[in-house]
Design a protein around this motif. Structure first.
Motif, mmCIF file in Angstrom:
data_model
loop_
_atom_site.group_PDB
_atom_site.id
_atom_site.type_symbol
_atom_site.label_atom_id
_atom_site.label_comp_id
_atom_site.label_asym_id
_atom_site.label_seq_id
_atom_site.Cartn_x
_atom_site.Cartn_y
_atom_site.Cartn_z
ATOM 1 N N THR A 146 0.830 -1.202 0.000
ATOM 2 C CA THR A 146 0.000 0.000 0.000
ATOM 3 C C THR A 146 0.862 1.248 0.000
ATOM 4 O O THR A 146 2.042 1.219 0.358
ATOM 5 C CB THR A 146 -0.943 0.030 1.222
ATOM 6 O OG1 THR A 146 -0.156 0.006 2.415
ATOM 7 C CG2 THR A 146 -1.899 -1.147 1.200
ATOM 8 N N SER A 147 0.234 2.365 -0.401
ATOM 9 C CA SER A 147 0.953 3.635 -0.494
ATOM 10 C C SER A 147 -0.011 4.787 -0.272
ATOM 11 O O SER A 147 -1.212 4.679 -0.552
ATOM 12 C CB SER A 147 1.617 3.763 -1.867
ATOM 13 O OG SER A 147 2.203 5.038 -2.043
ATOM 14 N N ASN A 151 4.402 6.537 -4.685
ATOM 15 C CA ASN A 151 5.856 6.477 -4.808
ATOM 16 C C ASN A 151 6.528 5.664 -3.706
ATOM 17 O O ASN A 151 7.543 5.014 -3.951
ATOM 18 C CB ASN A 151 6.447 7.891 -4.813
ATOM 19 C CG ASN A 151 6.070 8.659 -6.060
ATOM 20 O OD1 ASN A 151 6.167 8.150 -7.170
ATOM 21 N ND2 ASN A 151 5.608 9.892 -5.880
ATOM 22 N N THR A 152 5.998 5.734 -2.494
ATOM 23 C CA THR A 152 6.554 4.985 -1.367
ATOM 24 C C THR A 152 5.573 3.889 -0.983
ATOM 25 O O THR A 152 4.429 4.183 -0.610
ATOM 26 C CB THR A 152 6.800 5.908 -0.164
ATOM 27 O OG1 THR A 152 7.686 6.967 -0.554
ATOM 28 C CG2 THR A 152 7.409 5.133 0.990
ATOM 29 N N TRP A 153 6.028 2.637 -1.085
ATOM 30 C CA TRP A 153 5.139 1.493 -0.893
ATOM 31 C C TRP A 153 5.585 0.651 0.291
ATOM 32 O O TRP A 153 6.778 0.471 0.531
ATOM 33 C CB TRP A 153 5.107 0.634 -2.149
ATOM 34 C CG TRP A 153 4.480 1.352 -3.314
ATOM 35 C CD1 TRP A 153 5.094 2.195 -4.192
ATOM 36 C CD2 TRP A 153 3.104 1.305 -3.691
ATOM 37 N NE1 TRP A 153 4.184 2.679 -5.103
ATOM 38 C CE2 TRP A 153 2.953 2.144 -4.829
ATOM 39 C CE3 TRP A 153 1.989 0.642 -3.208
ATOM 40 C CZ2 TRP A 153 1.739 2.331 -5.466
ATOM 41 C CZ3 TRP A 153 0.761 0.817 -3.843
ATOM 42 C CH2 TRP A 153 0.642 1.653 -4.950
ATOM 43 N N THR A 154 4.595 0.138 1.024
ATOM 44 C CA THR A 154 4.855 -0.712 2.179
ATOM 45 C C THR A 154 4.172 -2.053 1.974
ATOM 46 O O THR A 154 2.947 -2.108 1.768
ATOM 47 C CB THR A 154 4.329 -0.067 3.481
ATOM 48 O OG1 THR A 154 4.945 1.210 3.654
ATOM 49 C CG2 THR A 154 4.627 -0.954 4.678
#
Length: 498
Positions: A146-147, A151-154
């Motif tokens: 998820t984000s 641009n930044t995904w976890t």
């Protein structure tokens, strides 16, 4: 645009290519260059500076297309295919955003990442993707990252979806999410195989959810007993019709089905293939006005026309055109067409059985083929022409027209078989038919042709109906031509632009 007859005899010393002219050509004939495609830049048919584009997953928001894709590094790593991203506003220029979702370790389910999709709900972006590990059983499961900003995904290690009983646990991939606006529920479509309707077959499995976390199996969305897998499913609605797009793992082509509304029987169009075998893993995105389909054009082993296709390559994009009966066709993105608008001199190097008037070329073949050959081009350019077949039923464009033209690659308009076909033509041998797509032949036998070229890729568009993507290494930095195998054909308004 000016037209002149020139002769090329030299060979540039640029280390990107070397001469492979056999010496059998007439003095003054254009030298054949063998370009090392590995070091060429692809900025129009995008690829990253290092590696190649596999399975694109486009997502549109706020004037920008976010093209997530499987990054194929070809570096021998035991973990592979992380998700990367490129962005574009017009499909003519791209920004490389680098890695988005990394692979796991060699022991984890996502040792390799596979295709999926991005979906936004309540301000959160969900990337459902395939986790693939050939050493595990099952090999494939659906995973989630998820984000808050694309641009930044976890990664969410708590989410794992494996195949249900009766489905192939090792072939279970390519999830995509659609929302039922009426009920507010979500559906996840997954490419797999199942024991269904009395036999194991390719199916698009279907799960439902109210929260994007907990999923319940329901009846398959689609099934096909005639192919092994329906890869990279994509479903969308345009007007009154729902469309289902998939990539056939057996014939390596992207196909479509459509139906009125969102239930009922699917219509299989007479020509269900959207392009040829050099356009794979197609998925779509819309900016609210136009819908585009992105796929990859494969490289060949050792960057040789004589080798087989690799997995992954460069990004290709077509614009979809919808007709009143629900059928669709392909044309070029207008951003790409507008980019290549600076007309160039059309320098002709040789001509046989051709009548020339300004930028109109009438080719009259008899016992001998009619042909006109034009100067080599570098990088990215566009060829456009209005083509009128008076009596010819076999004509077209050829590439690699250097030396004595002993070997050329011909894009053939075959009016009898209603095919647009790529052939390797070697003097004294039967042509090798490499690929073909269906060609609609109008009663007036007139064709509006646009060819987009970058290095070894050419995409041929005909009458805003047909798209034909090809990888031709001999095309790069070598002359090109027009030809007629029989009868008369006129190429008018022949234009070269960059």
């Amino acid at each position: 645009m000016s037209l002149c007859l020139i002769s090329l005899t030299g060979c540039n010393n640029n280390m990107d290519y070397v001469s492979n002219d056999s010496g059998a050509a007439a003095p003054g004939a254009p030298t054949c260059f063998d370009v090392n495609d590995l070091y060429r830049t692809y900025s129009t048919f995008f690829k990253p500076a290092e590696g190649w584009v596999g399975d694109p997953m486009p997502f549109y928001e706020n004037g920008k297309f976010h093209i997530f894709y499987l990054h194929d590094a070809r570096d021998g790593s035991l973990t592979f295919h992380p998700w990367y991203k490129a962005t574009t506003e017009n499909f003519s220029t791209f920004t490389d955003n680098g890695e988005m979702i990394p692979t796991g370790t060699i022991e984890q389910q996502d040792r390799a990442l596979g295709t999926g999709s991005v979906f936004k709900h309540n301000g959160v972006y969900y990337a459902f993707y395939t986790g693939h590990n050939g050493d595990l059983d099952p090999r494939e499961k659906i995973m989630l990252a998820t984000s808050a900003n694309l641009n930044t995904w976890t990664k969410d290690p708590s989410f794992l979806l494996a195949a249900s009983d009766g489905y192939d646990r090792n072939e279970f991939r390519d999830p995509m999410i659609i929302k039922d606006e009426a009920s507010g529920t979500f559906r996840m479509l997954i490419s797999t195989r199942a024991d269904y309707k009395g036999s194991w077959r390719a199916v698009i499995a279907q799960y439902t959810s109210t929260d994007l976390r907990n999923w319940k199996l329901t009846e398959p969305f689609y099934d096909d007993p005639n192919t092994f897998m329906l890869e990279c499913p994509d479903v969308f609605t345009m007007g009154d019709y729902q469309y289902f797009i998939y990539s056939n793992i057996d014939n390596r082509k992207v196909h479509y089905r459509f139906r009125k509304g969102t239930t009922g029987t699917w219509t299989i169009p007479t020509n269900s293939a959207l392009d040829g075998i050099a356009f794979y893993a197609g998925k779509t995105a819309s900016d609210g006005t136009d819908r585009y389909i992105t796929a990859w054009c494969p490289t060949r082993e050792n960057h040789s026309d004589y080798k087989g296709f690799d997995w992954a390559g460069s990004l290709i994009t077509h614009k979809l055109i919808q007709y009143a009966d629900g059928t669709i066709s392909m044309t070029y993105p207008h951003g790409l067409n507008d980019k290549l608008s600076n007309s160039q001199n059309l320098n002709m190097t040789s001509s046989v059985n051709t009548q020339i008037e300004s930028n109109s070329f009438t080719l009259k073949a008899s016992a001998e083929q009619a042909v006109s050959v034009f100067d080599r081009q570098e990088g990215t350019y566009k060829i456009a022409a209005k083509v009128k077949a008076t009596t010819s039923n076999s004509f077209g464009f050829e590439f690699g027209s250097c030396g004595n033209r002993r070997e050329v690659y011909a894009v053939v308009f075959d009016l009898e078989q209603q095919q647009l076909r790529l052939e390797r033509r070697v003097f004294g041998e039967e042509p090798l038919r490499i690929d073909n797509v269906k060609l609609n032949v109008p009663d007036n036998k007139e064709f509006d042709v646009t060819i987009m070229v970058e290095n070894s890729i050419c995409v041929v568009y005909v009458n805003h109906q047909t798209a034909f993507t090809n990888r031709i290494y001999k095309m790069s930095w070598n002359p090109w031509g027009i030809f007629s195998d029989n009868g008369e054909v006129t190429f008018s308004n022949l234009n070269l632009s960059k």
